[in-house]
Scaffold this motif. Structure first.
Motif, PDB file in Angstrom:
ATOM      1  N   PRO A  24     110.320  -3.869  28.911  1.00 53.21           N
ATOM      2  CA  PRO A  24     108.960  -3.451  29.255  1.00 53.21           C
ATOM      3  C   PRO A  24     108.706  -2.014  28.810  1.00 53.21           C
ATOM      4  O   PRO A  24     109.634  -1.219  28.644  1.00 53.21           O
ATOM      5  N   SER A  25     107.440  -1.679  28.619  1.00 53.37           N
ATOM      6  CA  SER A  25     107.088  -0.303  28.314  1.00 53.37           C
ATOM      7  C   SER A  25     107.305   0.528  29.567  1.00 53.37           C
ATOM      8  O   SER A  25     106.894   0.145  30.672  1.00 53.37           O
ATOM      9  N   LEU A  26     107.979   1.651  29.415  1.00 53.50           N
ATOM     10  CA  LEU A  26     108.326   2.473  30.567  1.00 53.50           C
ATOM     11  C   LEU A  26     107.165   3.371  30.945  1.00 53.50           C
ATOM     12  O   LEU A  26     106.441   3.868  30.073  1.00 53.50           O
ATOM     13  N   PRO A  27     106.957   3.591  32.231  1.00 51.51           N
ATOM     14  CA  PRO A  27     105.885   4.493  32.648  1.00 51.51           C
ATOM     15  C   PRO A  27     106.193   5.920  32.225  1.00 51.51           C
ATOM     16  O   PRO A  27     107.368   6.295  32.079  1.00 51.51           O
ATOM     17  N   PRO A  28     105.185   6.732  32.029  1.00 50.84           N
ATOM     18  CA  PRO A  28     105.436   8.121  31.626  1.00 50.84           C
ATOM     19  C   PRO A  28     106.093   8.912  32.745  1.00 50.84           C
ATOM     20  O   PRO A  28     106.040   8.536  33.918  1.00 50.84           O
ATOM     21  N   THR A  29     106.733   9.986  32.362  1.00 46.97           N
ATOM     22  CA  THR A  29     107.346  10.866  33.361  1.00 46.97           C
ATOM     23  C   THR A  29     106.262  11.611  34.137  1.00 46.97           C
ATOM     24  O   THR A  29     105.112  11.705  33.701  1.00 46.97           O
ATOM     25  N   VAL A  30     106.656  12.136  35.291  1.00 50.60           N
ATOM     26  CA  VAL A  30     105.701  12.789  36.175  1.00 50.60           C
ATOM     27  C   VAL A  30     106.195  14.191  36.518  1.00 50.60           C
ATOM     28  O   VAL A  30     107.307  14.585  36.165  1.00 50.60           O
ATOM     29  N   ARG A  31     105.367  14.921  37.251  1.00 54.84           N
ATOM     30  CA  ARG A  31     105.715  16.283  37.649  1.00 54.84           C
ATOM     31  C   ARG A  31     106.483  16.268  38.969  1.00 54.84           C
ATOM     32  O   ARG A  31     106.559  15.243  39.657  1.00 54.84           O
ATOM     33  N   ASP A  32     107.021  17.423  39.325  1.00 54.74           N
ATOM     34  CA  ASP A  32     107.849  17.508  40.535  1.00 54.74           C
ATOM     35  C   ASP A  32     107.069  17.153  41.799  1.00 54.74           C
ATOM     36  O   ASP A  32     107.640  16.590  42.740  1.00 54.74           O
ATOM     37  N   VAL A  33     105.772  17.459  41.847  1.00 55.15           N
ATOM     38  CA  VAL A  33     104.983  17.167  43.044  1.00 55.15           C
ATOM     39  C   VAL A  33     104.760  15.671  43.234  1.00 55.15           C
ATOM     40  O   VAL A  33     104.313  15.248  44.306  1.00 55.15           O
ATOM     41  N   ARG A  49     111.271  10.895  36.435  1.00 52.65           N
ATOM     42  CA  ARG A  49     110.920   9.478  36.393  1.00 52.65           C
ATOM     43  C   ARG A  49     110.383   9.044  37.751  1.00 52.65           C
ATOM     44  O   ARG A  49     110.918   9.472  38.779  1.00 52.65           O
ATOM     45  N   PRO A  50     109.334   8.233  37.778  1.00 56.38           N
ATOM     46  CA  PRO A  50     108.787   7.789  39.067  1.00 56.38           C
ATOM     47  C   PRO A  50     109.840   7.056  39.889  1.00 56.38           C
ATOM     48  O   PRO A  50     110.723   6.377  39.352  1.00 56.38           O
ATOM     49  N   VAL A  51     109.746   7.192  41.198  1.00 52.66           N
ATOM     50  CA  VAL A  51     110.675   6.534  42.123  1.00 52.66           C
ATOM     51  C   VAL A  51     110.156   5.134  42.448  1.00 52.66           C
ATOM     52  O   VAL A  51     108.949   4.900  42.510  1.00 52.66           O
ATOM     53  N   ARG A  56     115.819  -2.186  35.934  1.00 45.29           N
ATOM     54  CA  ARG A  56     115.907  -2.227  34.469  1.00 45.29           C
ATOM     55  C   ARG A  56     115.149  -1.072  33.829  1.00 45.29           C
ATOM     56  O   ARG A  56     115.496  -0.632  32.723  1.00 45.29           O
ATOM     57  N   CYS A  57     114.124  -0.553  34.528  1.00 43.87           N
ATOM     58  CA  CYS A  57     113.392   0.588  33.978  1.00 43.87           C
ATOM     59  C   CYS A  57     114.289   1.820  33.885  1.00 43.87           C
ATOM     60  O   CYS A  57     114.218   2.582  32.917  1.00 43.87           O
ATOM     61  N   TYR A  58     115.145   1.994  34.864  1.00 42.81           N
ATOM     62  CA  TYR A  58     116.045   3.152  34.845  1.00 42.81           C
ATOM     63  C   TYR A  58     117.173   2.949  33.833  1.00 42.81           C
ATOM     64  O   TYR A  58     117.622   3.911  33.201  1.00 42.81           O
ATOM     65  N   VAL A  59     117.621   1.704  33.680  1.00 43.44           N
ATOM     66  CA  VAL A  59     118.620   1.430  32.644  1.00 43.44           C
ATOM     67  C   VAL A  59     118.029   1.709  31.269  1.00 43.44           C
ATOM     68  O   VAL A  59     118.654   2.359  30.420  1.00 43.44           O
ATOM     69  N   LEU A  60     116.799   1.244  31.049  1.00 38.01           N
ATOM     70  CA  LEU A  60     116.154   1.449  29.755  1.00 38.01           C
ATOM     71  C   LEU A  60     115.725   2.893  29.539  1.00 38.01           C
ATOM     72  O   LEU A  60     115.486   3.305  28.393  1.00 38.01           O
ATOM     73  N   SER A  61     115.640   3.670  30.626  1.00 32.43           N
ATOM     74  CA  SER A  61     115.283   5.078  30.459  1.00 32.43           C
ATOM     75  C   SER A  61     116.384   5.858  29.748  1.00 32.43           C
ATOM     76  O   SER A  61     116.211   7.043  29.444  1.00 32.43           O
TER      77      SER A  61
END
Length: 352
Positions: A24-33, A49-51, A56-61
């Protein structure tokens, strides 16, 4: 003249939906807040990376650019290099005149355990940084695994340095007589204190949280490196090629310890080193180089000491030293599992 069709084959069209589901296409990274405080690092403002995504999203990251990418790849590639270099050494140095090369016997077993411990800590670290963003429990679980890997490496390193890199006079000294039991105890203690500090303190972390991690590991390192330090201080560096490598390894470790303890350079320019160049990444790169250099030094020392190793220590003592390696691994694993249960209970209590 027959026409050439450029239409994709039907089999390819059949697999497209499957590939889209698996990759799958991975969501974009986010800021610390945008992430809970547990996942935030000081002076790192973006690239998180969003929580709560699927595993599989974290494996593919692994193939995504975020603030953990270099942390993962530096230790992952180092683990591969350690394994390949060890395999090359066993092939190129197998046998040898008068049993001076690598062979499947008790005198070579500590070197095998050292390579295994190095691969273990590098792999555990890579997995921890890759998967820790899944959830708060995953964050605790992955870094507890990381601490187990570090403790295993500490003892694997201590055992190899004691058996292959120490002078005979040093091994027969008072410190040499208690070295391996003390190294095993300190390896477990550093694992336990790191696990405790991870669960006990919350962000913003106080100074004594870092001290709780750094001081036990520092004491363990001073003990583990003492055979090499004695040899560097008393032997001629021109006598063999291993001593300059040992010295370089010490320098690389001290530099890595500095960047582990101090958030430099991101402290002076928050947000500028989020993806590449922050202190923990420099720590990872320097520690990877330190491990590779140390492995080369141990290869040289192994060829130097192996012919007389069994005669000097005795086969039974060598087997006992090697048997303590899985015992330490088990103790550290049980400690981490107990701490994980505590973390899980703590998180469940906070959700009530």
């Amino acid at each position: 003249m027959p026409r050439v069709s450029f239409a994709p084959p039907s089999l390819f069209l059949t697999f497209l939906p499957l590939l889209d589901r698996l990759l799958p296409s991975l969501p974009p990274t986010v800021r610390d807040v945008d992430v809970p405080p547990l996942f935030r690092e000081r002076f790192i403002l973006s690239g998180y990376r969003p929580v709560g995504l699927p595993w599989r999203c974290y494996v593919l990251s692994l193939f995504q650019i975020h603030n953990e990418t270099l942390n993962v790849w530096s230790h992952l590639l180092a683990a591969v290099c350690v394994a390949l270099r060890f395999m090359a050494f066993t092939i190129l140095r197998g046998g040898g005149p008068e049993g001076q090369g690598f062979s499947a016997d008790v005198s070579s077993l500590p070197l095998v355990l050292y390579a295994l411990s190095a691969i273990t800590y590098l792999s555990c670290s890579a997995v921890a940084h890759l998967l820790q963003s899944h959830s708060e429990l995953s964050h605790y679980s992955m870094f507890l695994l990381d601490y187990v890997g570090v403790a295993v490496y500490q003892y694997g390193c201590a055992m190899a340095l004691f058996l292959y890199s120490a002078d005979t006079a040093w091994t027969q000294s008072m410190l040499g007589q208690v070295f391996l039991p003390a190294a095993a105890l300190l390896a477990w203690f550093s694992c336990a204190t790191c696990c405790y500090a991870k669960l006990r303190f919350r962000r913003p972390y106080p100074l004594h949280r870092k001290l709780c991690q750094v001081v036990p590991m520092g004491v363990a390192y001073l003990l583990d490196i003492s055979p090499v330090a004695h040899r560097l201080a008393t032997s001629s560096w021109t006598a063999g090629s291993a001593l300059p490598l040992h010295f370089l390894q010490v320098v690389l470790f001290l530099l890595s310890a500095f960047f582990f303890s101090c958030p430099v350079p991101e402290r002076f320019c928050p947000g500028c080193y989020d993806i590449v160049g922050h202190g923990h990444q420099l720590f990872h790169v320097l520690l990877s180089l330190c491990t590779l250099v140390q492995q080369e030094a141990l290869f040289q020392d192994f060829l130097w000491r192996r012919p007389a190793l069994v005669r000097e220590f005795g086969e039974q003592r060598l087997l006992l030293a090697c048997a303590s390696f899985p015992c330490l691994t088990l103790c550290c694993t049980m400690t981490a599992l107990a701490m994980r249960r505590r973390a899980r209970a703590q998180l469940m209590k906070e959700q009530i």
